[in-house]
Design a protein around this motif. Sequence first.
Motif, PDB file in Angstrom:
ATOM      1  N   LEU A 267      -9.122  -5.964   1.550  1.00 23.13           N
ATOM      2  CA  LEU A 267      -7.898  -5.266   1.176  1.00 23.13           C
ATOM      3  C   LEU A 267      -7.550  -4.293   2.299  1.00 23.13           C
ATOM      4  CD1 LEU A 267      -5.599  -4.341  -0.592  1.00 23.13           C
ATOM      5  CD2 LEU A 267      -7.229  -3.115  -2.042  1.00 23.13           C
ATOM      6  N   LEU A 268      -6.544  -4.668   3.103  1.00 26.62           N
ATOM      7  CA  LEU A 268      -6.111  -3.840   4.217  1.00 26.62           C
ATOM      8  C   LEU A 268      -5.267  -2.687   3.693  1.00 26.62           C
ATOM      9  CD1 LEU A 268      -5.010  -6.728   6.624  1.00 26.62           C
ATOM     10  CD2 LEU A 268      -7.267  -5.644   6.452  1.00 26.62           C
ATOM     11  N   MET A 269      -5.448  -1.511   4.293  1.00 22.60           N
ATOM     12  CA  MET A 269      -4.751  -0.323   3.816  1.00 22.60           C
ATOM     13  C   MET A 269      -4.413   0.581   4.995  1.00 22.60           C
ATOM     14  SD  MET A 269      -3.936   1.099   0.772  1.00 22.60           S
ATOM     15  CE  MET A 269      -5.201   0.511  -0.374  1.00 22.60           C
ATOM     16  N   VAL A 281      -6.995  -1.919  -8.415  1.00 24.61           N
ATOM     17  CA  VAL A 281      -7.263  -2.695  -9.627  1.00 24.61           C
ATOM     18  C   VAL A 281      -6.311  -3.888  -9.720  1.00 24.61           C
ATOM     19  CG1 VAL A 281      -7.273  -2.613 -12.149  1.00 24.61           C
ATOM     20  CG2 VAL A 281      -8.155  -0.666 -10.831  1.00 24.61           C
ATOM     21  N   ARG A 282      -5.047  -3.661  -9.410  1.00 27.47           N
ATOM     22  CA  ARG A 282      -4.042  -4.713  -9.606  1.00 27.47           C
ATOM     23  C   ARG A 282      -4.132  -5.822  -8.557  1.00 27.47           C
ATOM     24  NH1 ARG A 282       1.145  -1.505 -12.297  1.00 27.47           N
ATOM     25  NH2 ARG A 282      -0.168  -0.220 -13.664  1.00 27.47           N
ATOM     26  N   LEU A 283      -4.329  -5.460  -7.291  1.00 29.68           N
ATOM     27  CA  LEU A 283      -4.416  -6.502  -6.268  1.00 29.68           C
ATOM     28  C   LEU A 283      -5.691  -7.318  -6.407  1.00 29.68           C
ATOM     29  CD1 LEU A 283      -3.022  -4.837  -3.011  1.00 29.68           C
ATOM     30  CD2 LEU A 283      -1.808  -6.084  -4.803  1.00 29.68           C
ATOM     31  N   THR A 284      -6.820  -6.656  -6.653  1.00 28.62           N
ATOM     32  CA  THR A 284      -8.066  -7.408  -6.813  1.00 28.62           C
ATOM     33  C   THR A 284      -8.035  -8.242  -8.088  1.00 28.62           C
ATOM     34  OG1 THR A 284      -9.120  -5.495  -7.885  1.00 28.62           O
ATOM     35  CG2 THR A 284      -9.436  -5.748  -5.506  1.00 28.62           C
ATOM     36  N   GLY A 285      -7.451  -7.701  -9.160  1.00 22.17           N
ATOM     37  CA  GLY A 285      -7.368  -8.451 -10.411  1.00 22.17           C
ATOM     38  C   GLY A 285      -6.505  -9.698 -10.269  1.00 22.17           C
ATOM     39  N   PHE A 286      -5.348  -9.546  -9.643  1.00 24.55           N
ATOM     40  CA  PHE A 286      -4.457 -10.695  -9.472  1.00 24.55           C
ATOM     41  C   PHE A 286      -5.088 -11.738  -8.547  1.00 24.55           C
ATOM     42  CE2 PHE A 286      -0.845 -13.075  -7.845  1.00 24.55           C
ATOM     43  CZ  PHE A 286      -0.031 -13.211  -8.965  1.00 24.55           C
ATOM     44  N   ALA A 287      -5.671 -11.283  -7.435  1.00 25.79           N
ATOM     45  CA  ALA A 287      -6.269 -12.217  -6.486  1.00 25.79           C
ATOM     46  C   ALA A 287      -7.404 -13.013  -7.114  1.00 25.79           C
ATOM     47  CB  ALA A 287      -6.773 -11.461  -5.262  1.00 25.79           C
ATOM     48  N   VAL A 296      -2.348 -11.485  -1.364  1.00 30.91           N
ATOM     49  CA  VAL A 296      -1.690 -10.687  -2.393  1.00 30.91           C
ATOM     50  C   VAL A 296      -1.338  -9.330  -1.790  1.00 30.91           C
ATOM     51  CG1 VAL A 296      -1.812  -9.764  -4.728  1.00 30.91           C
ATOM     52  CG2 VAL A 296      -3.049 -11.867  -4.154  1.00 30.91           C
ATOM     53  N   GLY A 297      -0.054  -9.077  -1.663  1.00 27.09           N
ATOM     54  CA  GLY A 297       0.398  -7.875  -1.000  1.00 27.09           C
ATOM     55  C   GLY A 297       0.915  -6.826  -1.956  1.00 27.09           C
ATOM     56  N   GLY A 298       0.638  -5.580  -1.618  1.00 23.54           N
ATOM     57  CA  GLY A 298       1.287  -4.481  -2.308  1.00 23.54           C
ATOM     58  C   GLY A 298       2.643  -4.228  -1.688  1.00 23.54           C
ATOM     59  N   GLN A 299       3.538  -3.644  -2.451  1.00 21.87           N
ATOM     60  CA  GLN A 299       4.871  -3.371  -1.952  1.00 21.87           C
ATOM     61  C   GLN A 299       4.928  -1.983  -1.318  1.00 21.87           C
ATOM     62  OE1 GLN A 299       7.334  -4.149  -5.417  1.00 21.87           O
ATOM     63  NE2 GLN A 299       7.381  -6.331  -4.972  1.00 21.87           N
ATOM     64  N   MET A 300       5.945  -1.767  -0.502  1.00 24.19           N
ATOM     65  CA  MET A 300       6.100  -0.483   0.173  1.00 24.19           C
ATOM     66  C   MET A 300       7.128   0.360  -0.562  1.00 24.19           C
ATOM     67  SD  MET A 300       7.375   0.376   4.027  1.00 24.19           S
ATOM     68  CE  MET A 300       8.556   1.740   4.095  1.00 24.19           C
ATOM     69  N   LEU A 301       6.673   1.501  -1.053  1.00 24.08           N
ATOM     70  CA  LEU A 301       7.555   2.502  -1.645  1.00 24.08           C
ATOM     71  C   LEU A 301       7.818   3.579  -0.586  1.00 24.08           C
ATOM     72  CD1 LEU A 301       5.592   2.772  -4.996  1.00 24.08           C
ATOM     73  CD2 LEU A 301       7.655   1.427  -4.596  1.00 24.08           C
ATOM     74  N   ASN A 302       8.983   4.170  -0.619  1.00 22.84           N
ATOM     75  CA  ASN A 302       9.369   5.112   0.429  1.00 22.84           C
ATOM     76  C   ASN A 302       8.782   6.503   0.169  1.00 22.84           C
ATOM     77  OD1 ASN A 302      10.826   3.146   1.752  1.00 22.84           O
ATOM     78  ND2 ASN A 302      12.767   3.716   0.825  1.00 22.84           N
ATOM     79  N   TRP A 359       1.125  -5.139   6.127  1.00 23.44           N
ATOM     80  CA  TRP A 359      -0.277  -4.761   5.952  1.00 23.44           C
ATOM     81  C   TRP A 359      -0.449  -3.288   5.624  1.00 23.44           C
ATOM     82  CZ3 TRP A 359      -2.964  -7.955  10.413  1.00 23.44           C
ATOM     83  CH2 TRP A 359      -3.002  -9.295  10.032  1.00 23.44           C
ATOM     84  N   TRP A 360       0.606  -2.642   5.098  1.00 26.28           N
ATOM     85  CA  TRP A 360       0.404  -1.290   4.579  1.00 26.28           C
ATOM     86  C   TRP A 360      -0.567  -1.329   3.409  1.00 26.28           C
ATOM     87  CZ3 TRP A 360       5.602  -2.940   5.396  1.00 26.28           C
ATOM     88  CH2 TRP A 360       6.113  -3.747   4.368  1.00 26.28           C
ATOM     89  N   SER A 361      -0.584  -2.463   2.680  1.00 28.25           N
ATOM     90  CA  SER A 361      -1.576  -2.717   1.640  1.00 28.25           C
ATOM     91  C   SER A 361      -1.516  -4.193   1.318  1.00 28.25           C
ATOM     92  CB  SER A 361      -1.304  -1.880   0.385  1.00 28.25           C
ATOM     93  OG  SER A 361      -2.320  -2.073  -0.576  1.00 28.25           O
ATOM     94  N   CYS A 362      -2.561  -4.919   1.667  1.00 26.60           N
ATOM     95  CA  CYS A 362      -2.491  -6.382   1.545  1.00 26.60           C
ATOM     96  C   CYS A 362      -3.901  -6.946   1.442  1.00 26.60           C
ATOM     97  CB  CYS A 362      -1.773  -6.959   2.772  1.00 26.60           C
ATOM     98  SG  CYS A 362      -1.412  -8.727   2.666  1.00 26.60           S
ATOM     99  N   LEU A 363      -4.137  -7.769   0.434  1.00 28.27           N
ATOM    100  CA  LEU A 363      -5.451  -8.379   0.212  1.00 28.27           C
ATOM    101  C   LEU A 363      -5.466  -9.796   0.780  1.00 28.27           C
ATOM    102  CD1 LEU A 363      -7.690  -8.070  -2.912  1.00 28.27           C
ATOM    103  CD2 LEU A 363      -7.392 -10.292  -1.815  1.00 28.27           C
TER     104      LEU A 363
END
Length: 632
Positions: A267-269, A281-287, A296-302, A359-363
Amino acid sequence: MLDTAGTTRDGAPAPAAPWAGDARPGRLVVQRGPFTGPSALVPEDLYAEVLRGAARRERGRIELAPASLVTTNTYWGRLHATYWQRWTAVDEVRVSLRASGRGRIWLMASDTNKVARAVAVSDVDGDTAVELTGRIDRFVDGGGLWLELGTDTGSMTVSDVEWSVRAAGPARPTTVTICTHNRVEDCLNTLQSLVDDTEARARVALVRVVDQGSDPLESRDRFAAIADAFGTQLVYQRQPNLGGAGGFTRGLYEATAGDPADDHDVLLMDDDVLLDPEIVVRLTGFAACTATPTIVGGQMLNLLHPGHVHITAEYAEPERLRVGRPVPGALEEGFLLGRDDRDLPTVQDRRVDTEYNGWWSCLIPAPIVRAIGYPLPLFFQWDDVEYGYRAREHGYPTVSLPGAGVWHADFGWKDWDEWHRYFNQRNGLITAALRTGFDRRTVTTTIVELLAQYLVAMQYGLAATLLTAVEDFLEGPSVLDDGSAAAAARIRRIRAAYPETAAVPISGAALDPRESVVHLAGPKPSKMVRTWLKRAVLQASGRLPFRSGMVPAGEAHWWHVALFERAVVTDMAETGVRVRTRDREHLRALATRGVRTVRRLYTEGPAAARTWKAAEPRLTARETWTRLYSTP
């Protein structure tokens, strides 16, 4: 804490990591139900919204006053069922929680058009455990699941909300990899957020920090305290600066170093995000539940505007050097606290499939790394894009998961004219060579358009940056032999010769009030080529309408700035200004160089693209990164 060799600081062999998967027999928690965010700066309505009455929100619990109604049909509050039905074999989700007092709890669902329906309901009278079950069976095109909490004459408290699914089997361990470079406090804040959330932290085997900076984390007392809290779960590594590509790849490299049976997902952060550990929890659970290995990528919030999401699904056009394009139907700079014309919340009900994820947050699952190789040593920019498209070519999709995001510095508040634009342009060309047919007309036209715009808008340093990027692309794969560390230093030296590349405080811009009137741009021209020719003629004849003036950041279009002899342009970050002054010597030299470089691109580009393609197996091989990591 582990050092770079995988041993404890006293030299003893490192004990096994504490990761043990989910503690609930046969169940996997894929989402919790927080009611507030990680900071008071984050709007609480991103988690739960009070529709009627009053409620007191805390992180893991909410207290409703009498005659109140609360919904979790929010960015963080809903389970985005459409993504679960499309990408996993999960057919049912269970919501478990504790409730006390008197009230009612509904499990709600929506469809593609945001039409709501009740799936299950439970009345609360006293202190009780509540379980609600919903089928994931009518969400192919869109829709989600969420809770609604209501009271009448009494009050009610709800806490410990968990969304779980049947576990498909033992999940592969995950390592969080954080790449950092001289952002010590930001990185320490991210680590602190993770170490403080014991449940999220328990979902990962290791937390690896790859420090490439000259101001190391380990020099701070605060880091020592965090390292003690993590214990052997933390791996801290120092290495030369190889950019984000080198830092993140180190995580993939170490996670796949041994027998495939011992591999970790990674999980890159980013180091400078505002982290809600719920994303872990959500990225590892979904993956763990996807039908095939999936990025499985997280989205970017401003970060500056925390109620906004950057883009919920993206694609790129490498031959046009365009990245971050919204997939049709995606939210772009979407205001997540807003309402639509039917007074319904702004949520991503319709499923929109992304083509890559930042890759701000990506598994990234280990089997994908084993199948397609490691990222290219591009230093940074386009490394995540190229890797996502390479995975697609091998049949591995990417999911940008709504409800799982990190707050990252707003892209719209970053100026385009920076040294790292070299990497954006050079690496875009490399990606075009590797992942497209490299249509030389399209590529060359793109370069000509950009160069022409930069020159008439007095962005001489940006023009030099572009030409250097094209020339280095034509040089071939050898430019990546050192991981682009030399290129990063060289482009800074090149740009230093052009004063307009540096922002200065407005107080130091020597502005004469008679020549610093703010000029707004007119409408966007409908015929760009004709407009450019007119601007070029005006400049050549010396008949420009404005000798000097100020241009706001949002008005600094090339066709507008081209009307000035001297333009004081607000930097996109709004912290200073850039003074652009017409320089005929720079213009002549860059135009001459540009003609030569564009001619080379058109004639030599296809052959260069083939050379890059032939070098791909070597560039993405483990041996390449072994050499780079072994170089002092």
